[in-house]
Design a protein around this motif. Structure first.
Motif, PDB file in Angstrom:
ATOM      1  N   ALA A   7       0.869  -1.174   0.000  1.00 46.46           N
ATOM      2  CA  ALA A   7       0.000   0.000   0.000  1.00 46.46           C
ATOM      3  C   ALA A   7       0.907   1.225   0.000  1.00 46.46           C
ATOM      4  O   ALA A   7       1.826   1.314   0.809  1.00 46.46           O
ATOM      5  N   ALA A   8       0.681   2.132  -0.930  1.00 41.54           N
ATOM      6  CA  ALA A   8       1.536   3.319  -1.061  1.00 41.54           C
ATOM      7  C   ALA A   8       1.495   4.162   0.219  1.00 41.54           C
ATOM      8  O   ALA A   8       0.457   4.256   0.882  1.00 41.54           O
ATOM      9  N   PHE A   9       2.645   4.747   0.557  1.00 39.23           N
ATOM     10  CA  PHE A   9       2.718   5.627   1.724  1.00 39.23           C
ATOM     11  C   PHE A   9       3.941   6.534   1.620  1.00 39.23           C
ATOM     12  O   PHE A   9       4.885   6.226   0.905  1.00 39.23           O
ATOM     13  N   LYS A  10       3.876   7.658   2.323  1.00 41.36           N
ATOM     14  CA  LYS A  10       5.029   8.552   2.460  1.00 41.36           C
ATOM     15  C   LYS A  10       5.647   8.252   3.812  1.00 41.36           C
ATOM     16  O   LYS A  10       4.968   8.293   4.838  1.00 41.36           O
ATOM     17  N   ASP A  11       6.936   7.951   3.813  1.00 38.82           N
ATOM     18  CA  ASP A  11       7.611   7.571   5.056  1.00 38.82           C
ATOM     19  C   ASP A  11       8.025   8.811   5.840  1.00 38.82           C
ATOM     20  O   ASP A  11       8.931   9.536   5.440  1.00 38.82           O
ATOM     21  N   PRO A  26      13.560  -1.381   2.826  1.00 36.72           N
ATOM     22  CA  PRO A  26      13.823   0.042   2.627  1.00 36.72           C
ATOM     23  C   PRO A  26      14.570   0.280   1.317  1.00 36.72           C
ATOM     24  O   PRO A  26      15.142  -0.640   0.744  1.00 36.72           O
ATOM     25  N   ARG A  27      14.549   1.514   0.889  1.00 34.89           N
ATOM     26  CA  ARG A  27      15.281   1.843  -0.336  1.00 34.89           C
ATOM     27  C   ARG A  27      16.775   1.814  -0.043  1.00 34.89           C
ATOM     28  O   ARG A  27      17.204   1.871   1.122  1.00 34.89           O
ATOM     29  N   LYS A  28      17.556   1.703  -1.094  1.00 35.93           N
ATOM     30  CA  LYS A  28      19.004   1.567  -0.963  1.00 35.93           C
ATOM     31  C   LYS A  28      19.592   2.710  -0.140  1.00 35.93           C
ATOM     32  O   LYS A  28      19.255   3.873  -0.344  1.00 35.93           O
ATOM     33  N   GLY A  29      20.456   2.343   0.791  1.00 38.07           N
ATOM     34  CA  GLY A  29      21.131   3.333   1.624  1.00 38.07           C
ATOM     35  C   GLY A  29      20.401   3.707   2.900  1.00 38.07           C
ATOM     36  O   GLY A  29      20.907   4.477   3.706  1.00 38.07           O
ATOM     37  N   LYS A  30      19.205   3.170   3.117  1.00 39.83           N
ATOM     38  CA  LYS A  30      18.422   3.486   4.319  1.00 39.83           C
ATOM     39  C   LYS A  30      18.377   2.284   5.242  1.00 39.83           C
ATOM     40  O   LYS A  30      18.374   1.142   4.800  1.00 39.83           O
ATOM     41  N   ALA A  38       8.246  -3.100  11.810  1.00 42.58           N
ATOM     42  CA  ALA A  38       7.099  -3.781  12.423  1.00 42.58           C
ATOM     43  C   ALA A  38       5.859  -2.884  12.398  1.00 42.58           C
ATOM     44  O   ALA A  38       4.747  -3.358  12.138  1.00 42.58           O
ATOM     45  N   GLU A  39       6.050  -1.602  12.655  1.00 44.63           N
ATOM     46  CA  GLU A  39       4.940  -0.649  12.636  1.00 44.63           C
ATOM     47  C   GLU A  39       4.291  -0.606  11.250  1.00 44.63           C
ATOM     48  O   GLU A  39       3.066  -0.644  11.124  1.00 44.63           O
ATOM     49  N   LEU A  40       5.109  -0.547  10.206  1.00 41.20           N
ATOM     50  CA  LEU A  40       4.583  -0.472   8.843  1.00 41.20           C
ATOM     51  C   LEU A  40       3.895  -1.771   8.421  1.00 41.20           C
ATOM     52  O   LEU A  40       2.892  -1.738   7.705  1.00 41.20           O
ATOM     53  N   MET A  43       0.513  -1.784  10.188  1.00 39.46           N
ATOM     54  CA  MET A  43      -0.416  -0.824   9.593  1.00 39.46           C
ATOM     55  C   MET A  43      -0.858  -1.243   8.187  1.00 39.46           C
ATOM     56  O   MET A  43      -1.700  -0.580   7.586  1.00 39.46           O
ATOM     57  N   GLY A  44      -0.285  -2.336   7.655  1.00 38.65           N
ATOM     58  CA  GLY A  44      -0.710  -2.840   6.364  1.00 38.65           C
ATOM     59  C   GLY A  44      -0.021  -2.238   5.155  1.00 38.65           C
ATOM     60  O   GLY A  44      -0.516  -2.354   4.028  1.00 38.65           O
ATOM     61  N   PHE A  45       1.139  -1.609   5.372  1.00 38.51           N
ATOM     62  CA  PHE A  45       1.873  -1.010   4.248  1.00 38.51           C
ATOM     63  C   PHE A  45       2.920  -1.946   3.656  1.00 38.51           C
ATOM     64  O   PHE A  45       3.259  -1.824   2.482  1.00 38.51           O
ATOM     65  N   LEU A  46       3.431  -2.861   4.461  1.00 35.37           N
ATOM     66  CA  LEU A  46       4.512  -3.749   4.015  1.00 35.37           C
ATOM     67  C   LEU A  46       4.156  -5.203   4.226  1.00 35.37           C
ATOM     68  O   LEU A  46       3.383  -5.542   5.116  1.00 35.37           O
TER      69      LEU A  46
END
Length: 50
Positions: A7-11, A26-30, A38-40, A43-46
């Motif tokens: 599900a799309a989200f802004k981190d 996570p994206r490269k470098g993060k 665990a939170e994401l 919440m159903g984002f990942l």
């Protein structure tokens, strides 16, 4: 371990970076904390992937 965005989200902890459905988190470098991942998931984002 990698995660796939279901599900799309802004981190809020990554300068409001927009993750779109199908992206790898996570994206490269993060390096988010275990708690943030665990939170994401909760919440159903990942979804965990191998």
């Amino acid at each position: 371990m990698a995660y796939k965005v279901i599900a799309a989200f802004k981190d809020k902890t990554d300068d409001e970076y927009l993750y779109r459905i199908g992206d790898v988190f996570p994206r490269k470098g993060k390096r988010p904390t275990k708690e943030r991942k665990a939170e994401l998931v909760d919440m159903g984002f990942l979804k965990e992937v191998e």
